[in-house]
Design a protein around this motif. Sequence first.
Motif, PDB file in Angstrom:
ATOM      1  N   VAL A  83      -1.350   1.566  -4.881  1.00 25.09           N
ATOM      2  CA  VAL A  83      -0.540   0.368  -4.671  1.00 25.09           C
ATOM      3  C   VAL A  83       0.817   0.551  -5.339  1.00 25.09           C
ATOM      4  CG1 VAL A  83      -0.407  -2.116  -5.133  1.00 25.09           C
ATOM      5  CG2 VAL A  83      -2.614  -1.069  -4.622  1.00 25.09           C
ATOM      6  N   VAL A  84       1.872   0.187  -4.623  1.00 26.36           N
ATOM      7  CA  VAL A  84       3.244   0.244  -5.144  1.00 26.36           C
ATOM      8  C   VAL A  84       3.674  -1.170  -5.513  1.00 26.36           C
ATOM      9  CG1 VAL A  84       5.654   0.763  -4.562  1.00 26.36           C
ATOM     10  CG2 VAL A  84       3.826   2.259  -3.753  1.00 26.36           C
ATOM     11  N   ASP A 127       0.845  -1.196   0.000  1.00 25.02           N
ATOM     12  CA  ASP A 127       0.000   0.000   0.000  1.00 25.02           C
ATOM     13  C   ASP A 127       0.874   1.238   0.000  1.00 25.02           C
ATOM     14  OD1 ASP A 127      -2.394  -1.433   0.053  1.00 25.02           O
ATOM     15  OD2 ASP A 127      -2.365  -1.566   2.244  1.00 25.02           O
ATOM     16  N   ASP A 128       0.515   2.193  -0.849  1.00 25.06           N
ATOM     17  CA  ASP A 128       1.197   3.488  -0.886  1.00 25.06           C
ATOM     18  C   ASP A 128       0.567   4.365   0.185  1.00 25.06           C
ATOM     19  OD1 ASP A 128       2.162   6.046  -1.457  1.00 25.06           O
ATOM     20  OD2 ASP A 128       2.064   5.746  -3.617  1.00 25.06           O
ATOM     21  N   PRO A 129       1.373   4.960   1.084  1.00 24.89           N
ATOM     22  CA  PRO A 129       0.798   5.820   2.136  1.00 24.89           C
ATOM     23  C   PRO A 129      -0.013   6.985   1.569  1.00 24.89           C
ATOM     24  CG  PRO A 129       3.182   5.533   2.444  1.00 24.89           C
ATOM     25  CD  PRO A 129       2.806   4.851   1.174  1.00 24.89           C
ATOM     26  N   ASP A 130       0.293   7.382   0.326  1.00 27.02           N
ATOM     27  CA  ASP A 130      -0.446   8.478  -0.301  1.00 27.02           C
ATOM     28  C   ASP A 130      -1.663   7.974  -1.077  1.00 27.02           C
ATOM     29  OD1 ASP A 130       1.368  10.371   0.666  1.00 27.02           O
ATOM     30  OD2 ASP A 130       2.702  10.070  -1.050  1.00 27.02           O
ATOM     31  N   GLY A 131      -1.909   6.675  -1.019  1.00 34.22           N
ATOM     32  CA  GLY A 131      -3.024   6.071  -1.744  1.00 34.22           C
ATOM     33  C   GLY A 131      -2.519   5.248  -2.913  1.00 34.22           C
ATOM     34  N   SER A 187       1.077  -1.445 -14.947  1.00 34.37           N
ATOM     35  CA  SER A 187       2.256  -0.583 -15.027  1.00 34.37           C
ATOM     36  C   SER A 187       3.541  -1.355 -14.725  1.00 34.37           C
ATOM     37  CB  SER A 187       2.140   0.575 -14.026  1.00 34.37           C
ATOM     38  OG  SER A 187       1.083   1.415 -14.373  1.00 34.37           O
ATOM     39  N   ALA A 188       3.421  -2.420 -13.955  1.00 34.36           N
ATOM     40  CA  ALA A 188       4.593  -3.202 -13.573  1.00 34.36           C
ATOM     41  C   ALA A 188       5.270  -3.845 -14.776  1.00 34.36           C
ATOM     42  CB  ALA A 188       4.206  -4.265 -12.547  1.00 34.36           C
ATOM     43  N   ALA A 189       4.499  -4.307 -15.750  1.00 34.97           N
ATOM     44  CA  ALA A 189       5.085  -4.903 -16.956  1.00 34.97           C
ATOM     45  C   ALA A 189       5.933  -3.869 -17.697  1.00 34.97           C
ATOM     46  CB  ALA A 189       3.997  -5.464 -17.858  1.00 34.97           C
ATOM     47  N   ASP A 190       5.445  -2.634 -17.774  1.00 35.03           N
ATOM     48  CA  ASP A 190       6.211  -1.547 -18.409  1.00 35.03           C
ATOM     49  C   ASP A 190       7.497  -1.260 -17.641  1.00 35.03           C
ATOM     50  OD1 ASP A 190       4.268  -1.059 -20.405  1.00 35.03           O
ATOM     51  OD2 ASP A 190       3.190   0.346 -19.111  1.00 35.03           O
ATOM     52  N   THR A 247       7.005   0.874  -9.575  1.00 40.38           N
ATOM     53  CA  THR A 247       5.908   1.652 -10.150  1.00 40.38           C
ATOM     54  C   THR A 247       4.734   1.614  -9.199  1.00 40.38           C
ATOM     55  OG1 THR A 247       4.614   2.001 -12.182  1.00 40.38           O
ATOM     56  CG2 THR A 247       4.907  -0.281 -11.459  1.00 40.38           C
ATOM     57  N   SER A 248       3.664   2.273  -9.579  1.00 42.74           N
ATOM     58  CA  SER A 248       2.469   2.274  -8.733  1.00 42.74           C
ATOM     59  C   SER A 248       1.244   2.482  -9.601  1.00 42.74           C
ATOM     60  CB  SER A 248       2.564   3.375  -7.671  1.00 42.74           C
ATOM     61  OG  SER A 248       2.583   4.636  -8.294  1.00 42.74           O
ATOM     62  N   GLY A 249       0.114   2.347  -8.966  1.00 40.38           N
ATOM     63  CA  GLY A 249      -1.164   2.591  -9.625  1.00 40.38           C
ATOM     64  C   GLY A 249      -2.223   2.827  -8.584  1.00 40.38           C
TER      65      GLY A 249
END
Length: 141
Positions: free
Chosen positions: A18-19, A12-16, A41-44, A30-32
């Motif tokens: 997922v990392v 979990d990203d603290p700013d909202g 985004s992880a594949a990229d 990456t995150s989304g």
Amino acid sequence: MRDYRYLAELSDDPDGGVVVSFPDVPEAITSGPDRRQALASAADALGLALRGYLAEHREMPRRTAEGVTMVTPHADDVLKLALIESLRRQSVTPDRFRDLSGLKDWEVAALFDPDAVNGVADLENALALLGQRIRIAVEAA
């Protein structure tokens, strides 16, 4: 056979959101806003990081971890990675590849450049000249 799947760790990203990070490829992060988009985004991110290894003439990272969430770069990235690894493993120079393939200098240069965009058919044909063939499998996500 070379497999370019790597374990992805989601947090979990603290700013909202997922990392996504990769223990074996620390440069790929990456995150989304949610799990699905973060993994897309992880594949990229993984493809970009692995092409970076090749651009810097570094060894590709060994996969040391496996788990439920394995991520593979996009197909064109996998083919580019496989081609450049094969060229290097076989010590094929651009001049030698040009002679083998009959391609123009600029076409050969693009195949040797980790960041140049090539068509899937061009990459598949180049791999075939090096005695490699691709195998495509589709599995549940």
